[in-house]
Scaffold this motif. Structure first.
Motif, PDB file in Angstrom:
ATOM      1  N   ALA A  55      -1.344  -5.642  -2.631  1.00 41.85           N
ATOM      2  CA  ALA A  55      -1.350  -6.328  -3.935  1.00 41.85           C
ATOM      3  C   ALA A  55      -0.597  -5.507  -4.982  1.00 41.85           C
ATOM      4  O   ALA A  55       0.187  -6.046  -5.783  1.00 41.85           O
ATOM      5  N   VAL A  56      -0.803  -4.197  -4.982  1.00 36.19           N
ATOM      6  CA  VAL A  56      -0.156  -3.354  -5.988  1.00 36.19           C
ATOM      7  C   VAL A  56       1.346  -3.213  -5.701  1.00 36.19           C
ATOM      8  O   VAL A  56       2.160  -3.184  -6.638  1.00 36.19           O
ATOM      9  N   VAL A  57       1.727  -3.162  -4.438  1.00 38.15           N
ATOM     10  CA  VAL A  57       3.157  -3.105  -4.102  1.00 38.15           C
ATOM     11  C   VAL A  57       3.832  -4.406  -4.543  1.00 38.15           C
ATOM     12  O   VAL A  57       4.949  -4.403  -5.076  1.00 38.15           O
ATOM     13  N   ARG A  58       3.124  -5.520  -4.354  1.00 39.74           N
ATOM     14  CA  ARG A  58       3.642  -6.828  -4.803  1.00 39.74           C
ATOM     15  C   ARG A  58       3.915  -6.794  -6.323  1.00 39.74           C
ATOM     16  O   ARG A  58       4.938  -7.313  -6.782  1.00 39.74           O
ATOM     17  N   GLU A  59       3.006  -6.159  -7.098  1.00 34.06           N
ATOM     18  CA  GLU A  59       3.206  -6.052  -8.551  1.00 34.06           C
ATOM     19  C   GLU A  59       4.365  -5.118  -8.899  1.00 34.06           C
ATOM     20  O   GLU A  59       5.127  -5.385  -9.834  1.00 34.06           O
ATOM     21  N   MET A  60       4.484  -3.998  -8.153  1.00 33.87           N
ATOM     22  CA  MET A  60       5.591  -3.071  -8.389  1.00 33.87           C
ATOM     23  C   MET A  60       6.931  -3.768  -8.148  1.00 33.87           C
ATOM     24  O   MET A  60       7.879  -3.616  -8.929  1.00 33.87           O
ATOM     25  N   HIS A  61       6.991  -4.517  -7.064  1.00 36.79           N
ATOM     26  CA  HIS A  61       8.203  -5.265  -6.705  1.00 36.79           C
ATOM     27  C   HIS A  61       8.542  -6.263  -7.821  1.00 36.79           C
ATOM     28  O   HIS A  61       9.695  -6.330  -8.276  1.00 36.79           O
ATOM     29  N   GLU A  62       7.551  -7.013  -8.271  1.00 36.75           N
ATOM     30  CA  GLU A  62       7.765  -8.037  -9.305  1.00 36.75           C
ATOM     31  C   GLU A  62       8.198  -7.407 -10.630  1.00 36.75           C
ATOM     32  O   GLU A  62       9.041  -7.955 -11.339  1.00 36.75           O
ATOM     33  N   GLU A  63       7.636  -6.250 -10.943  1.00 33.67           N
ATOM     34  CA  GLU A  63       7.966  -5.551 -12.192  1.00 33.67           C
ATOM     35  C   GLU A  63       9.473  -5.286 -12.299  1.00 33.67           C
ATOM     36  O   GLU A  63      10.039  -5.317 -13.395  1.00 33.67           O
ATOM     37  N   THR A  64      10.115  -5.022 -11.151  1.00 35.34           N
ATOM     38  CA  THR A  64      11.549  -4.723 -11.153  1.00 35.34           C
ATOM     39  C   THR A  64      12.356  -5.934 -11.618  1.00 35.34           C
ATOM     40  O   THR A  64      13.357  -5.797 -12.331  1.00 35.34           O
ATOM     41  N   PHE A  65      11.921  -7.131 -11.237  1.00 37.56           N
ATOM     42  CA  PHE A  65      12.589  -8.345 -11.733  1.00 37.56           C
ATOM     43  C   PHE A  65      12.365  -8.513 -13.235  1.00 37.56           C
ATOM     44  O   PHE A  65      13.263  -8.934 -13.961  1.00 37.56           O
ATOM     45  N   THR A  66      11.161  -8.169 -13.684  1.00 36.90           N
ATOM     46  CA  THR A  66      10.847  -8.250 -15.124  1.00 36.90           C
ATOM     47  C   THR A  66      11.804  -7.374 -15.933  1.00 36.90           C
ATOM     48  O   THR A  66      12.119  -7.672 -17.079  1.00 36.90           O
ATOM     49  N   GLN A  67      12.277  -6.287 -15.307  1.00 35.45           N
ATOM     50  CA  GLN A  67      13.226  -5.382 -15.961  1.00 35.45           C
ATOM     51  C   GLN A  67      14.652  -5.932 -15.956  1.00 35.45           C
ATOM     52  O   GLN A  67      15.594  -5.218 -16.315  1.00 35.45           O
ATOM     53  N   GLY A  68      14.846  -7.150 -15.458  1.00 37.49           N
ATOM     54  CA  GLY A  68      16.164  -7.768 -15.521  1.00 37.49           C
ATOM     55  C   GLY A  68      17.034  -7.651 -14.284  1.00 37.49           C
ATOM     56  O   GLY A  68      18.216  -7.983 -14.309  1.00 37.49           O
ATOM     57  N   VAL A  69      16.451  -7.179 -13.185  1.00 33.89           N
ATOM     58  CA  VAL A  69      17.209  -7.044 -11.938  1.00 33.89           C
ATOM     59  C   VAL A  69      17.153  -8.375 -11.180  1.00 33.89           C
ATOM     60  O   VAL A  69      16.135  -9.062 -11.198  1.00 33.89           O
ATOM     61  N   ALA A  70      18.268  -8.771 -10.522  1.00 36.24           N
ATOM     62  CA  ALA A  70      18.308 -10.064  -9.827  1.00 36.24           C
ATOM     63  C   ALA A  70      18.015  -9.947  -8.334  1.00 36.24           C
ATOM     64  O   ALA A  70      17.750 -10.945  -7.659  1.00 36.24           O
ATOM     65  N   ARG A  71      18.072  -8.736  -7.782  1.00 33.96           N
ATOM     66  CA  ARG A  71      17.841  -8.563  -6.337  1.00 33.96           C
ATOM     67  C   ARG A  71      17.156  -7.225  -6.097  1.00 33.96           C
ATOM     68  O   ARG A  71      17.620  -6.196  -6.593  1.00 33.96           O
ATOM     69  N   VAL A  72      16.090  -7.258  -5.334  1.00 30.69           N
ATOM     70  CA  VAL A  72      15.320  -6.049  -5.059  1.00 30.69           C
ATOM     71  C   VAL A  72      15.049  -5.939  -3.561  1.00 30.69           C
ATOM     72  O   VAL A  72      14.609  -6.898  -2.936  1.00 30.69           O
ATOM     73  N   VAL A  73      15.351  -4.774  -3.013  1.00 31.96           N
ATOM     74  CA  VAL A  73      14.982  -4.467  -1.626  1.00 31.96           C
ATOM     75  C   VAL A  73      13.780  -3.522  -1.686  1.00 31.96           C
ATOM     76  O   VAL A  73      13.858  -2.462  -2.308  1.00 31.96           O
ATOM     77  N   THR A  74      12.669  -3.933  -1.096  1.00 27.50           N
ATOM     78  CA  THR A  74      11.459  -3.108  -1.090  1.00 27.50           C
ATOM     79  C   THR A  74      11.082  -2.788   0.350  1.00 27.50           C
ATOM     80  O   THR A  74      11.027  -3.679   1.194  1.00 27.50           O
ATOM     81  N   ILE A  75      10.863  -1.496   0.595  1.00 27.22           N
ATOM     82  CA  ILE A  75      10.496  -1.069   1.945  1.00 27.22           C
ATOM     83  C   ILE A  75       9.090  -0.467   1.900  1.00 27.22           C
ATOM     84  O   ILE A  75       8.816   0.444   1.129  1.00 27.22           O
ATOM     85  N   ILE A  76       8.201  -1.019   2.728  1.00 27.25           N
ATOM     86  CA  ILE A  76       6.819  -0.545   2.792  1.00 27.25           C
ATOM     87  C   ILE A  76       6.569  -0.022   4.205  1.00 27.25           C
ATOM     88  O   ILE A  76       6.822  -0.729   5.173  1.00 27.25           O
ATOM     89  N   LYS A  77       6.085   1.198   4.307  1.00 24.40           N
ATOM     90  CA  LYS A  77       5.690   1.753   5.621  1.00 24.40           C
ATOM     91  C   LYS A  77       4.188   2.021   5.548  1.00 24.40           C
ATOM     92  O   LYS A  77       3.747   2.842   4.749  1.00 24.40           O
ATOM     93  N   ILE A  78       3.416   1.313   6.369  1.00 24.88           N
ATOM     94  CA  ILE A  78       1.957   1.444   6.358  1.00 24.88           C
ATOM     95  C   ILE A  78       1.503   2.272   7.558  1.00 24.88           C
ATOM     96  O   ILE A  78       1.955   2.039   8.678  1.00 24.88           O
ATOM     97  N   ASP A  79       0.629   3.230   7.334  1.00 22.14           N
ATOM     98  CA  ASP A  79      -0.015   3.967   8.430  1.00 22.14           C
ATOM     99  C   ASP A  79      -1.511   3.689   8.321  1.00 22.14           C
ATOM    100  O   ASP A  79      -2.172   4.182   7.406  1.00 22.14           O
TER     101      ASP A  79
END
Lengths: 108, 108, 108, 108
Positions: A55-79
């Protein structure tokens, strides 16, 4: 408790420095009261319940669009380990202990 | 100088704990005299010339087979910036400064 | 619509072959009616609404524990572009067209 | 023979579309005569000797700087299995066969 490493990469920003976007994601992360995090040179490590981490990674990802970016690549590695407790500090300490032990074994 | 994050995952080890294999890769990494590294909870961050980084990651990967593993998944994330100097410590400090500044901007 | 690539790696399985675990995650993925997917040699590519993608990856990850695995490393790479529509097929076709064009430019 | 998936992300390009940079890396890849590759929606899968794979990824990464980019994030995921032969096509076919078998088992 799971651990995750997240890297958020804004594309098309016009300048190679993206620290202002990364800083905005960290502020989104700070709003998550029930998780711990650590900033590393190559991403952000998060410790907590896996659903909360996602949920928090989803918010971090969305925040980048709020900053005016049109494309975001997000990489999550879960252990995610269910046979024993995991934590950011515990995992590093445990690994360093194994390294130290194997070095002294060699010395004998 | 580039930065890279490497995660080496041995498959089919019979036990979820893989720290002895990771420890062996760190020893391979230590033989690289001209690179710096930092162990994190989710991988190992390496700083140095990119060709040297790739050579040392190749040795870390190979070391895991030497330990008797039949299949290894290795993930390398490279951050290579040519417009200014990068370092493990510098990148974290620079990001923390941007975060601190943006927090105090909000406070004004 | 976003695109994501997911790799689910079960640890400590006793054998280097993990296809039965990966097959179980694909069955979990198939239950998601509103997303498209494609199996590749190195992971599974998923196309759909980002919240739905994350929900289905969460189920795929959990399914691996249901199969008796104690530790799972899951890697998600999201490509989220808001300035135009993205699709698995469209992205590959568009890239191949750019490659073809740049080859014929060279030939002139 | 190993398999690898490579994603090359140019930063600071001014526009969210990066296909011209990716196309340039594919042309660098094509100069590698002894490797096979497949373009996917989320990256490029490469099959061949691991040392050759790393050498060609190094060239793809460098090519992006030649195109005028100042910062490049490159992600390499290697799947190296030494107990049996691996290939791009073989791995997908083998996984699909396991999925089909487990579906028909359920039907009995």
């Amino acid at each position: 408790m799971a651990l995750a490493d997240v890297t958020i990469i804004p594309l098309g920003t016009g300048t190679p420095s993206v620290s202002k976007y990364v800083a905005a994601t960290i502020k989104a992360l700070r709003r998550g009261k029930d998780i711990k995090y650590e900033i590393t040179a190559m991403g952000t490590t998060i410790e907590g319940d896996l659903d909360r981490i996602l949920a928090v990674v989803r918010e971090m990802h969305e925040e980048t669009f709020t900053q005016g970016v049109a494309r975001v690549v997000t990489i999550i590695k879960i252990d995610d380990r269910r046979d024993k407790e995991s934590s950011i500090g515990g995992k590093v300490e445990s690994l360093k202990a194994v390294i130290a032990r194997s070095v002294s074994d060699k010395a004998i």
